[in-house]
Write a protein that holds these residues in place. Sequence first.
Motif, PDB file in Angstrom:
ATOM      1  N   HIS A  46      10.518 -70.932  41.635  1.00 21.88           N
ATOM      2  CA  HIS A  46       9.092 -71.210  41.831  1.00 21.88           C
ATOM      3  C   HIS A  46       8.816 -72.476  42.641  1.00 21.88           C
ATOM      4  O   HIS A  46       8.022 -72.477  43.571  1.00 21.88           O
ATOM      5  N   GLU A  47       9.532 -73.539  42.291  1.00 18.74           N
ATOM      6  CA  GLU A  47       9.261 -74.818  42.974  1.00 18.74           C
ATOM      7  C   GLU A  47       9.578 -74.745  44.457  1.00 18.74           C
ATOM      8  O   GLU A  47       8.810 -75.225  45.300  1.00 18.74           O
ATOM      9  N   VAL A  48      10.727 -74.142  44.758  1.00 16.96           N
ATOM     10  CA  VAL A  48      11.121 -74.006  46.170  1.00 16.96           C
ATOM     11  C   VAL A  48      10.126 -73.106  46.896  1.00 16.96           C
ATOM     12  O   VAL A  48       9.671 -73.422  48.006  1.00 16.96           O
TER      13      VAL A  48
ATOM     14  N   PHE B   6       2.770 -66.422  47.365  1.00 10.67           N
ATOM     15  CA  PHE B   6       4.017 -65.865  46.843  1.00 10.67           C
ATOM     16  C   PHE B   6       4.282 -64.402  47.195  1.00 10.67           C
ATOM     17  O   PHE B   6       5.270 -63.837  46.754  1.00 10.67           O
ATOM     18  N   GLY B   7       3.409 -63.797  47.951  1.00 12.81           N
ATOM     19  CA  GLY B   7       3.701 -62.487  48.502  1.00 12.81           C
ATOM     20  C   GLY B   7       3.251 -61.310  47.658  1.00 12.81           C
ATOM     21  O   GLY B   7       2.680 -61.462  46.568  1.00 12.81           O
ATOM     22  N   GLY B   8       3.541 -60.129  48.169  1.00 15.89           N
ATOM     23  CA  GLY B   8       3.060 -58.889  47.566  1.00 15.89           C
ATOM     24  C   GLY B   8       4.144 -58.068  46.897  1.00 15.89           C
ATOM     25  O   GLY B   8       3.898 -56.943  46.471  1.00 15.89           O
TER      26      GLY B   8
ATOM     27  N   VAL C 152      14.762 -66.788  45.274  1.00 12.25           N
ATOM     28  CA  VAL C 152      14.244 -67.634  46.350  1.00 12.25           C
ATOM     29  C   VAL C 152      15.354 -68.562  46.840  1.00 12.25           C
ATOM     30  O   VAL C 152      16.000 -69.250  46.052  1.00 12.25           O
ATOM     31  N   ALA C 153      15.578 -68.546  48.155  1.00  7.05           N
ATOM     32  CA  ALA C 153      16.570 -69.435  48.758  1.00  7.05           C
ATOM     33  C   ALA C 153      15.845 -70.629  49.366  1.00  7.05           C
ATOM     34  O   ALA C 153      14.791 -70.474  49.987  1.00  7.05           O
ATOM     35  N   ASP C 154      16.423 -71.803  49.217  1.00  5.69           N
ATOM     36  CA  ASP C 154      15.842 -73.028  49.778  1.00  5.69           C
ATOM     37  C   ASP C 154      16.286 -73.119  51.248  1.00  5.69           C
ATOM     38  O   ASP C 154      17.410 -73.553  51.545  1.00  5.69           O
ATOM     39  N   ILE C 155      15.416 -72.690  52.140  1.00  5.22           N
ATOM     40  CA  ILE C 155      15.798 -72.559  53.557  1.00  5.22           C
ATOM     41  C   ILE C 155      16.225 -73.912  54.133  1.00  5.22           C
ATOM     42  O   ILE C 155      17.258 -74.014  54.811  1.00  5.22           O
ATOM     43  N   ALA C 156      15.467 -74.966  53.852  1.00  7.45           N
ATOM     44  CA  ALA C 156      15.783 -76.276  54.432  1.00  7.45           C
ATOM     45  C   ALA C 156      17.142 -76.776  53.944  1.00  7.45           C
ATOM     46  O   ALA C 156      17.957 -77.281  54.730  1.00  7.45           O
TER      47      ALA C 156
END
Length: 392
Positions: free
Chosen positions: A297-299, A307-309, A157-161
């Motif tokens: 997870h937190e991000v 959380f998607g499929g 997971v990348a933190d987009i902001a």
Amino acid sequence: MTSQTPGFSTRAIHAGQEPDPTTGAVVPPIHQVSTYKQDGVGGLRGGYEYSRSANPTRTALEECIAALEGGERGFAFASGLAGEDAVLRALLRPGDHVVVPSDAYGGTYRLFTQVVEPWGVGHSVAAVADVDSVRAAIRPETRLVWVETPTNPLLGVADIAAIAEVTHAAGALLVVDNTFASPYLQSPIALGADVVVHSTTKYCGGHSDVVGGAVVVAPGVTTHGGASAAERIAFYQNAMGAVAGPFDAWLVLRGLKTLAVRMERHCDNAEAVVEMLRAHPGVTAVHYPGLPDHPGHEVAARQMRRFGGMVSFRVRGGEDVAAKVCGETQVWILGESLGGVESLIEHPARMTHASVAGTELEVPGDLVRLSVGIEDVDDLVEDLRTVLDRLT
Ligand SMILES: *Cc1c(COP(=O)(O)O)cnc(C)c1O
């Protein structure tokens, strides 16, 4: 529409899709046509001249996807990669540099290394789940930072902001491939992204019956020399011509109408499958951003609705066992691609990610990737458990 900002599904069902003015048809017709009668030379009706430049069915899809992503303008392409190619050509020049995620979609990586790089655009690879890695990969000539989140196939997971901040501080633009999350689960533009790309082949279309791509540009984005990014992409879409055909555009538009309900079910089913995998002794690791001990997870909880499929996991016994598991399920279909109503299982090292073997993007051999569909969840869980019991 009403005066308040319409919700996601209202936009999905109505944006760009006013009932047909001549017949009242509630669904935009498939305008299977190449050219348009002009009322005197240059007298275009509604701006339509030739279907590479614009077609009403494609316009409906482009307006709808722009509304779903909160962008200024949307563009529909013949495939996800065609859309990515248009973004890269429109926003880059020889001598520029891009930052590429370390577990990018294989075709995206191939585009960077075998198409764009020989054309004179350098790249460096960053582990996008780590903002410092992105910061370290940026150079003075960096024009674009490319992010996929969640990533494929390891569900990083990348933190987009946070990445948007680092990217903009360096004077570059942030592109987010939102294919895995879909516009329903994640809104990159609201988090600071400049451009969003989709393989609409996946969740947007949702029924494994069309190949397509979409690009959405955030309001007011400019590129080299202050040119409007949306205008540049519009120019390249027409100049290169890899547009979505009317029927393909119509299929994606139909898919989008049910995106919210499908995504909820994909997420419900994925959670149940993850629970079984976590408890199974033959499974050594489960990658799913919904798990509290997942590093992202937190991000993910902050930037995604759910959380998607997509789920991946590693099996005891190594690569051959993983490949065998993929070949022996009954309900899960062995196949590439993702995001359709039917559940798919695949072996990334030998299938979707075979082309990145030996590179920085190589994936573990004992990894299995699931695209959890919307069938009855008990059938999905039981089928997979039975095969794991037998083989691991
Ligand atoms: C499939 C996919 C693409 C490429 O899209 P096509 O429609 O196959 O050209 C790009 N990014 C991601 C994350 C994908 O899953």
